[in-house]
Write a protein that holds these residues in place. Structure first.
Motif, PDB file in Angstrom:
ATOM      1  N   GLU A 133       0.871  -1.252   0.067  1.00 24.23           N
ATOM      2  CA  GLU A 133      -0.063  -0.082   0.127  1.00 24.23           C
ATOM      3  C   GLU A 133       0.939   1.175   0.136  1.00 24.23           C
ATOM      4  N   PRO A 134       1.678   1.495  -1.096  1.00 25.16           N
ATOM      5  CA  PRO A 134       2.621   2.432  -1.022  1.00 25.16           C
ATOM      6  C   PRO A 134       2.104   4.079  -1.192  1.00 25.16           C
ATOM      7  N   THR A 135       0.758   3.982  -1.605  1.00 21.87           N
ATOM      8  CA  THR A 135       0.281   5.355  -1.894  1.00 21.87           C
ATOM      9  C   THR A 135      -0.980   5.617  -0.948  1.00 21.87           C
ATOM     10  N   SER A 136      -0.908   4.838   0.057  1.00 20.56           N
ATOM     11  CA  SER A 136      -2.169   5.196   1.215  1.00 20.56           C
ATOM     12  C   SER A 136      -1.929   6.437   1.905  1.00 20.56           C
ATOM     13  N   ARG A 137      -0.627   7.233   1.785  1.00 20.33           N
ATOM     14  CA  ARG A 137      -0.385   8.411   2.567  1.00 20.33           C
ATOM     15  C   ARG A 137      -0.305   9.731   1.573  1.00 20.33           C
ATOM     16  N   LEU A 138      -0.585   9.255   0.219  1.00 16.94           N
ATOM     17  CA  LEU A 138       0.154  10.277  -0.729  1.00 16.94           C
ATOM     18  C   LEU A 138      -1.434  10.869  -1.441  1.00 16.94           C
ATOM     19  N   ASP A 139      -1.298  12.143  -1.695  1.00 19.05           N
ATOM     20  CA  ASP A 139      -2.321  12.941  -2.378  1.00 19.05           C
ATOM     21  C   ASP A 139      -2.251  12.548  -3.804  1.00 19.05           C
ATOM     22  N   PRO A 140      -3.646  12.706  -4.594  1.00 25.51           N
ATOM     23  CA  PRO A 140      -3.736  11.912  -5.919  1.00 25.51           C
ATOM     24  C   PRO A 140      -2.597  12.292  -6.809  1.00 25.51           C
ATOM     25  N   ILE A 141      -2.112  13.415  -7.087  1.00 17.56           N
ATOM     26  CA  ILE A 141      -1.203  13.749  -7.802  1.00 17.56           C
ATOM     27  C   ILE A 141       0.112  13.114  -7.696  1.00 17.56           C
ATOM     28  N   ALA A 142       0.521  12.994  -6.137  1.00 17.52           N
ATOM     29  CA  ALA A 142       1.844  12.264  -5.789  1.00 17.52           C
ATOM     30  C   ALA A 142       1.549  10.705  -6.112  1.00 17.52           C
ATOM     31  N   ALA A 143       0.432  10.470  -5.866  1.00 18.91           N
ATOM     32  CA  ALA A 143       0.152   8.844  -5.789  1.00 18.91           C
ATOM     33  C   ALA A 143       0.490   8.505  -7.429  1.00 18.91           C
ATOM     34  N   GLY A 144      -0.107   9.402  -7.960  1.00 20.49           N
ATOM     35  CA  GLY A 144       0.067   9.013  -9.662  1.00 20.49           C
ATOM     36  C   GLY A 144       1.468   9.170 -10.026  1.00 20.49           C
ATOM     37  N   GLU A 145       2.198  10.104  -9.739  1.00 18.83           N
ATOM     38  CA  GLU A 145       3.727   9.914  -9.956  1.00 18.83           C
ATOM     39  C   GLU A 145       4.314   8.933  -9.549  1.00 18.83           C
ATOM     40  N   PHE A 146       3.906   8.427  -8.274  1.00 15.27           N
ATOM     41  CA  PHE A 146       4.464   7.114  -7.852  1.00 15.27           C
ATOM     42  C   PHE A 146       4.169   6.011  -8.629  1.00 15.27           C
ATOM     43  N   LEU A 147       2.960   5.821  -8.876  1.00 15.16           N
ATOM     44  CA  LEU A 147       2.638   4.378  -9.556  1.00 15.16           C
ATOM     45  C   LEU A 147       3.224   4.794 -10.976  1.00 15.16           C
ATOM     46  N   GLU A 148       3.383   5.781 -11.334  1.00 14.38           N
ATOM     47  CA  GLU A 148       3.765   6.078 -12.922  1.00 14.38           C
ATOM     48  C   GLU A 148       5.368   5.444 -12.741  1.00 14.38           C
ATOM     49  N   ALA A 149       6.111   5.717 -11.774  1.00 15.02           N
ATOM     50  CA  ALA A 149       7.389   5.114 -11.535  1.00 15.02           C
ATOM     51  C   ALA A 149       7.510   3.944 -11.768  1.00 15.02           C
ATOM     52  N   VAL A 150       6.405   3.210 -10.950  1.00 12.55           N
ATOM     53  CA  VAL A 150       6.460   1.530 -10.503  1.00 12.55           C
ATOM     54  C   VAL A 150       6.193   0.911 -12.222  1.00 12.55           C
ATOM     55  N   LYS A 151       5.287   1.599 -12.688  1.00  9.98           N
ATOM     56  CA  LYS A 151       4.957   1.170 -14.294  1.00  9.98           C
ATOM     57  C   LYS A 151       6.253   1.329 -14.942  1.00  9.98           C
ATOM     58  N   ARG A 152       6.951   2.300 -14.927  1.00  9.55           N
ATOM     59  CA  ARG A 152       8.002   2.476 -15.756  1.00  9.55           C
ATOM     60  C   ARG A 152       9.188   1.436 -15.187  1.00  9.55           C
ATOM     61  N   ILE A 153       9.133   1.090 -13.960  1.00  9.88           N
ATOM     62  CA  ILE A 153      10.405  -0.327 -13.596  1.00  9.88           C
ATOM     63  C   ILE A 153       9.909  -1.426 -14.022  1.00  9.88           C
ATOM     64  N   ASN A 154       8.571  -1.874 -14.105  1.00 13.08           N
ATOM     65  CA  ASN A 154       8.224  -3.019 -14.523  1.00 13.08           C
ATOM     66  C   ASN A 154       8.173  -3.182 -16.127  1.00 13.08           C
ATOM     67  N   ARG A 155       7.919  -1.969 -16.707  1.00 15.79           N
ATOM     68  CA  ARG A 155       7.806  -2.056 -18.271  1.00 15.79           C
ATOM     69  C   ARG A 155       9.325  -1.838 -18.901  1.00 15.79           C
ATOM     70  N   GLU A 156      10.083  -0.952 -18.443  1.00 16.30           N
ATOM     71  CA  GLU A 156      11.285  -0.745 -18.918  1.00 16.30           C
ATOM     72  C   GLU A 156      12.522  -1.719 -18.449  1.00 16.30           C
ATOM     73  N   LEU A 157      12.475  -1.903 -17.137  1.00 14.92           N
ATOM     74  CA  LEU A 157      13.436  -2.834 -16.627  1.00 14.92           C
ATOM     75  C   LEU A 157      13.275  -4.466 -16.360  1.00 14.92           C
ATOM     76  N   GLY A 158      12.090  -4.722 -16.620  1.00 14.37           N
ATOM     77  CA  GLY A 158      11.543  -5.976 -16.237  1.00 14.37           C
ATOM     78  C   GLY A 158      11.441  -6.309 -15.100  1.00 14.37           C
ATOM     79  N   THR A 159      11.380  -5.694 -14.152  1.00 13.75           N
ATOM     80  CA  THR A 159      11.327  -6.154 -12.705  1.00 13.75           C
ATOM     81  C   THR A 159      10.049  -6.467 -12.344  1.00 13.75           C
ATOM     82  N   THR A 160      10.171  -7.644 -11.679  1.00 10.39           N
ATOM     83  CA  THR A 160       8.562  -8.200 -11.334  1.00 10.39           C
ATOM     84  C   THR A 160       8.095  -7.161 -10.166  1.00 10.39           C
ATOM     85  N   VAL A 161       6.759  -6.967 -10.320  1.00  6.20           N
ATOM     86  CA  VAL A 161       6.393  -6.016  -9.190  1.00  6.20           C
ATOM     87  C   VAL A 161       5.141  -6.900  -8.636  1.00  6.20           C
ATOM     88  N   ILE A 162       5.186  -6.705  -7.331  1.00  6.01           N
ATOM     89  CA  ILE A 162       3.925  -7.115  -6.481  1.00  6.01           C
ATOM     90  C   ILE A 162       3.442  -6.098  -5.399  1.00  6.01           C
TER      91      ILE A 162
END
Length: 842
Positions: A133-162
């Motif tokens: 639950e990494p975005t539970s304490r973040l505002d909508p904009i900060a949460a969106g930026e954080f999740l976008e970074a997670v998506k990039r990690i999965n998409r570009e680096l091939g890291t498995t995300v749980i």
């Protein structure tokens, strides 16, 4: 993505993916990592290959600068300096943190801290990234930026995300698989679209946590509208879905002109008054003001920046008022001003009528609300305080609350049933999950029956099902004339349930209005339903709004009777959801047995070398005096005694390492050592009146003789860095360690009674005779070339006053510290399953 109701086991499951974070309890089954049993993967390898990001960003940061934090993990792994420089620079560039590279961590916002935690983990280049639950304490904009970074990690680096999340709006669409948990079990393990369909078909409460587009589709499909189209999974596909519905005929009704399901006024109050909110005059629901702020300015430090600036606001009795805004804009400070925890340096905050006696604040960290070791005791204590407050109130006030003062148990059951905390009553509040703590803290606040209820992020960590229950609780309070003020990043919750919403930016109110007007005019701080439908509807801000407008516009169309029931499509899939798991379980059984046999064999081998080291140390300790007599002409007592003291410590350290202690055990010993060292430093002005022996005794009594010796010995060693190292240090280490060792031996055998006065007396005795006897030997050997009985008598006689003071200090510290520290140590042992010996109980 892993989802489920609060307390369903999401965080517990994720913590099993790193052995150092695995909670205590009975375990069965097997966890594999890259086709290898996770239990056989070393801690170093897990630290490097499995990354973990927690809910609270402050709980994971350990250094003071951004670049220090990025390098910390690599330094702990022993990475060379050149590689550390390259990795930190590369990671900072990938996450866009170049401008923050030298910044202090305490100056970062919540979103920046969480992004830093993610970057620090990714600097070690893990193969698997786990997020709780990494975005539970973040505002909508900060949460969106954080999740976008997670998506990039999965998409570009091939890291498995749980990732475990309650806010699935932006997460589910990016996932390949959705796992739904209930009661500690996995009930669905499918592709996101299929998992959502199965939840809808089964009528599960968890379907309310699915993205808005999915819920709109399900409700309309039940009426036979748009069922032939593919189920949308996010805002983008939801827009296309609505466009297809109205492709042939544009909607005639595009906005909702009045609140459909909310009363126009509360408690019959008039709705003609206005308040000055800094952004225009807004209609209110009642004439009676509950809270009034006029021209308020506030800063935390005299020369610091203003957090609240020229702030004016009226909040009315019986109103549900919501405040949103980015992290660090002053929302929490506003609540502190209202409840009196902060005072403005200019302007005024007025609590109207007698509400000032009944204001309750639920802070962002609900743990700060609790003061007892079980939730039941906490609530009963709150009931006692409430009863005493009512008894001290005026006669009029008492007459109003006569019916409210029910029996304690009856009131307790009523509140726990309301907040769904009945099963949590006998648990320690700190042992609950994040969502459970929120519910438990809310239950305690409701005990006080506040006239004004202030809630700071009340929906953080709770599932959508309980959000609906929370909304009902808050609306019931408003109908009773209570005032509810919430600060939240949950725009969907505010849009659906608040009477008015306000947005704060830079300490000022930018906008204040009714939810539908408020969110329909925003582009970023708005709801998923509004973003999904704004190209067709003007002011739809919730699932209910979108569904209502679609139905109103299509009510003349004939529905296909065959499509009216959309709940039978996946029934067969629900039956077979766990078929594959049974086969996998049978496949792993033989491998589990084989792995356990290998671990047993390795454990036997690992005990051999430490045992040999211990035996050698004891042999040397016994041999040194004889060597001194024959090789040093019986005159080097200083050197001989020093060598004996050092060698006597070795077996205890080796035996502790021999059983391969958990990181948690090492941490407990380190913390107790730090407390003892700090205590010795604090009382440096009072000779011999120190808490070190008392802390060692507590460690031994409650954690066992081994821990008692190590805490005592390490405390003596570390504290002498401040008070002066010398040949006396090993003797002090032996003295403090022996005190803890004896306390542990007697505590383990049950000879220490369960009364703190007895333990205090016992501590005084062993401090005087054991510690004093050992350390005074150093004086004898260190200052006399040839020790004699007369010299020994002189040394011990002169030391009696000092030892008496030391013994008295141990008794005092034990009397006041043993019980609270012992309770905490017992709870920590139970919670984390630490392997310390069973100690005494007070």
């Amino acid at each position: 993505v892993i989802c489920g109701k609060s307390g369903s086991g999401k965080s517990t499951l994720l913590r099993h993916f790193k052995t150092e974070l695995t909670p205590a309890g009975n375990q069965s089954g097997k966890i594999f990592f890259c086709n290898k049993s996770l239990a056989s993967v070393s801690q170093r390898e897990q630290a490097q290959r499995i990354g973990f990001v927690m809910q609270n960003p402050d709980n994971q940061i350990v250094t003071d600068k951004v670049w220090h934090e990025l390098a910390f993990g690599l330094e702990s792994l022993g990475t060379d300096e050149e590689t550390i420089r390259l990795r930190t620079a590369e990671t900072a560039s990938f996450f866009g943190m170049q401008n923050l590279f030298d910044a202090r961590v305490d100056t970062l916002s919540g979103g920046q801290k969480q992004l830093l935690n993610l970057a620090a983990v990714m600097a070690m280049q893990p193969e698997v990234l786990i997020l709780d639950e990494p975005t539970s304490r973040l505002d909508p904009i900060a949460a969106g930026e954080f999740l976008e970074a997670v998506k990039r990690i999965n998409r570009e680096l091939g890291t498995t995300v749980i990732i475990a999340e309650h806010r699935l709006e932006d997460v589910l669409a990016a996932s390949n698989k959705a796992v739904v948990m209930a009661g500690g079990k996995i009930i669905i393990d499918e592709a996101p679209e299929k998992a959502a369909a199965m939840l809808a078909a089964s009528g599960s409460e968890m379907f309310t946590s699915m993205p808005v587009a999915m819920r709109v589709y399900a409700e309309l499909a039940a009426d036979g509208i748009g069922q032939s189209f593919q189920c949308p999974i996010d805002v983008r596909s939801g827009r296309l879905y609505l466009s297809k519905i109205f492709e042939k005929k544009a909607p005639e009704i595009t906005e909702i002109k009045e609140e459909l399901e909310k009363p126009a006024c509360i408690n019959g109050g008039e709705c003609l008054n206005t308040v000055s909110g800094g952004a225009g005059d807004i209609k209110s629901k009642s004439k009676t003001q509950a809270v009034q702020l006029r021209d308020v300015w506030f800063r935390y430090e005299k020369n610091g920046r203003d957090i609240i600036k020229d702030f004016s606001l009226d909040i009315y009795k019986g109103e549900f008022f919501a405040v949103i805004g980015a992290n660090g804009t002053g929302k929490t400070t506003l609540l502190r001003l209202i409840c009196g925890l902060a005072k403005p340096y200019r302007g005024a905050v007025r609590i109207c009528e007698d509400s000032i006696a009944h204001i309750c604040l639920l802070p962002q960290s609900p743990q700060t609300v609790f003061s007892e070791n079980t939730l039941r005791k906490d609530l009963l204590r709150a009931l006692d305080e409430r009863e005493r407050a009512c008894q001290k109130a005026s006669e009029n006030r008492r007459s109003e609350n006569t019916d409210a003062l029910k029996s304690k148990e009856g009131r307790l059951l009523e509140i726990t049933k309301l907040t769904d905390t009945e099963k949590l009553l006998d648990m320690h509040p700190y042992d609950l999950s994040g969502g459970e703590q929120q519910r438990a803290a809310l239950a305690k606040l409701l005990v006080y029956e506040p006239d004004i209820l202030l809630l700071d992020e009340p929906t953080k960590g709770i599932d959508n099902y309980f959000k609906q229950q929370l909304a009902e609780i808050l609306h019931n309070l408003c109908q009773q004339g209570k005032t509810v003020v919430i600060v939240s990043h949950d725009t969907d919750f505010c849009a659906e349930h608040a009477d008015r919403c306000a947005m704060i930016f830079d300490g000022r109110i930018m906008k204040i209005s009714a939810p539908r007007e408020f969110f329909s005019g925003n582009s970023f701080y708005t709801t998923a339903a509004n973003r999904m439908s704004r190209h067709i509807f003007k002011n739809a801000v919730s699932v209910r709004d979108v569904v209502t407008l679609v139905r109103v516009n299509l009510q003349g169309e004939k529905l296909n009777d065959a499509d009216l029931n959309g709940k039978t499509k996946y029934k067969s899939e629900i039956k077979n959801a766990g078929a594959a798991k049974k086969e996998q379980k049978q496949k792993n059984t033989s491998e589990m047995v084989k792995s356990r046999q290998e671990q047993k064999s390795n454990a036997e081998v690992s005990k051999t070398v430490p045992a040999l080291i211990t035996a050698l140390a004891l042999l040397l300790a016994a041999s040194v005096p004889f060597l001194g007599i024959y090789l040093m002409n019986d005159r080097k007592y200083y050197i001989i005694s020093f060598a004996v003291a050092v060698l006597a410590i070795v077996p205890f350290a080796v035996s502790f390492e021999r059983r391969r202690p958990k990181t948690g055990e090492v941490m407990i010993i380190a913390v107790l050592t730090a407390i003892a060292v700090c205590g010795r430093a604090i009382f440096f002005m009072t000779p011999n009146f120190k808490p070190v022996s008392a802390i060692a005794i507590i460690a031994g009594a409650f954690l066992g003789p081994q821990a008692g010796f190590l805490v005592g010995a390490l405390s003596g060693f570390v504290s002498d860095f401040f008070f002066g190292q010398g040949p006396w240090t090993p003797w002090q280490m032996c003295g403090f360690g022996a005190v803890g060792l004896i306390a542990g031996a007697l505590g383990k055998s049950g000879l220490i009674m369960r009364r703190r006065a007895v333990l205090a007396a016992f501590g005084a005795v062993i401090t005087f005779f054991v510690y004093g006897g050992i350390v005074d030997l150093w004086t004898l050997f260190g200052f006399y070339e040839r020790p004699t009985l007369a010299a020994a008598a002189a040394v011990y006689g002169a030391a009696v006053p000092f030892n008496l003071v030391h013994a008295a200090s141990s008794a005092v510290f034990l009397y006041f510290l043993a019980e609270p520290m012992g309770q905490k140590l017992e709870r920590i042992k139970l919670k984390y399953g630490l392997g310390f010996a069973k100690g005494a109980r007070l």
